[in-house]
Design an enzyme around this catalytic site. Structure first.
Site, short mmCIF file in Angstrom:
data_model
loop_
_atom_site.label_atom_id
_atom_site.label_comp_id
_atom_site.label_asym_id
_atom_site.label_seq_id
_atom_site.Cartn_x
_atom_site.Cartn_y
_atom_site.Cartn_z
N THR A 19 36.12 37.95 41.24
CA THR A 19 35.47 38.51 42.44
C THR A 19 36.27 38.29 43.72
O THR A 19 35.91 38.85 44.75
CB THR A 19 34.06 37.93 42.63
OG1 THR A 19 34.16 36.53 42.91
CG2 THR A 19 33.20 38.15 41.39
N LEU A 20 37.34 37.50 43.68
CA LEU A 20 38.16 37.26 44.88
C LEU A 20 39.30 38.26 45.02
O LEU A 20 40.01 38.25 46.03
CB LEU A 20 38.71 35.82 44.86
CG LEU A 20 37.66 34.73 45.06
CD1 LEU A 20 38.25 33.36 44.72
CD2 LEU A 20 37.11 34.74 46.47
N GLU A 40 34.45 27.64 44.33
CA GLU A 40 34.46 27.76 42.87
C GLU A 40 33.70 26.62 42.17
O GLU A 40 33.70 26.54 40.95
CB GLU A 40 35.91 27.80 42.35
CG GLU A 40 36.72 28.98 42.86
CD GLU A 40 36.30 30.32 42.28
OE1 GLU A 40 35.22 30.41 41.65
OE2 GLU A 40 37.04 31.29 42.44
#
Length: 150
Positions: free
Chosen positions: A9-10, A82
């Site tokens: 998602t980054l 994270e």
């Protein structure tokens, strides 16, 4: 500066990319695209459809992603983001460079990058479908749920 390989998602165009370009979190400079030198299982799991790279070398696919140079502040932000070390663990992995925009050599071959993968996952995740790349709106139909929507 440290090198970080992101596969979920980054990445650019994905739901959490905004954190990579927010200078309040530190500096992250896009360097290029790559893939893991070894195969790993990349699964989409949990009720929020989060991508996880299971730290099981030799199983799954070479996982595609992006390579960034980050400063210490961004590295600390990413550790926190994270859930390191409980949810993900930051480890050095060999990444094959596919495309390089960064300055200063290393534009080809293999380089060591920090990667957030996990050894702390439910055993049933090994039986989920393995992906070679991640897109939140991919044909898998498992749309990522943003933290602010949980």
């Amino acid at each position: 500066m440290a090198r970080v390989f992101v596969y979920g998602t980054l990445k650019k165009g994905q739901p959490n990319y905004k954190h990579m370009i927010n200078v309040a979190n530190g500096l992250a400079k896009f360097q290029g695209r790559g893939r893991t030198a070894e195969k790993y299982p990349l699964v989409i799991a949990g009720k929020y459809n989060i991508p996880y790279m299971l730290n099981i070398p030799g199983t799954g696919h070479q996982v595609a992603g992006e390579i960034y140079s980050v400063d210490e502040q961004m590295l600390q932000f990413l550790d926190e983001f994270e859930g390191c070390p409980e949810m993900y663990q930051r480890t050095l992995m060999s990444i094959e460079v596919v495309e390089w925009e960064g300055k200063g050599g290393a534009g080809e071959g293999v380089m060591e990058c920090f990667v957030y993968s996990t050894t702390t996952y439910p055993p049933e995740w090994v039986g989920l479908p393995y992906h070679d790349s991640y897109d939140s709106s991919g044909k898998h139909g498992l749309t990522y749920v943003l933290r602010e929507s949980r």
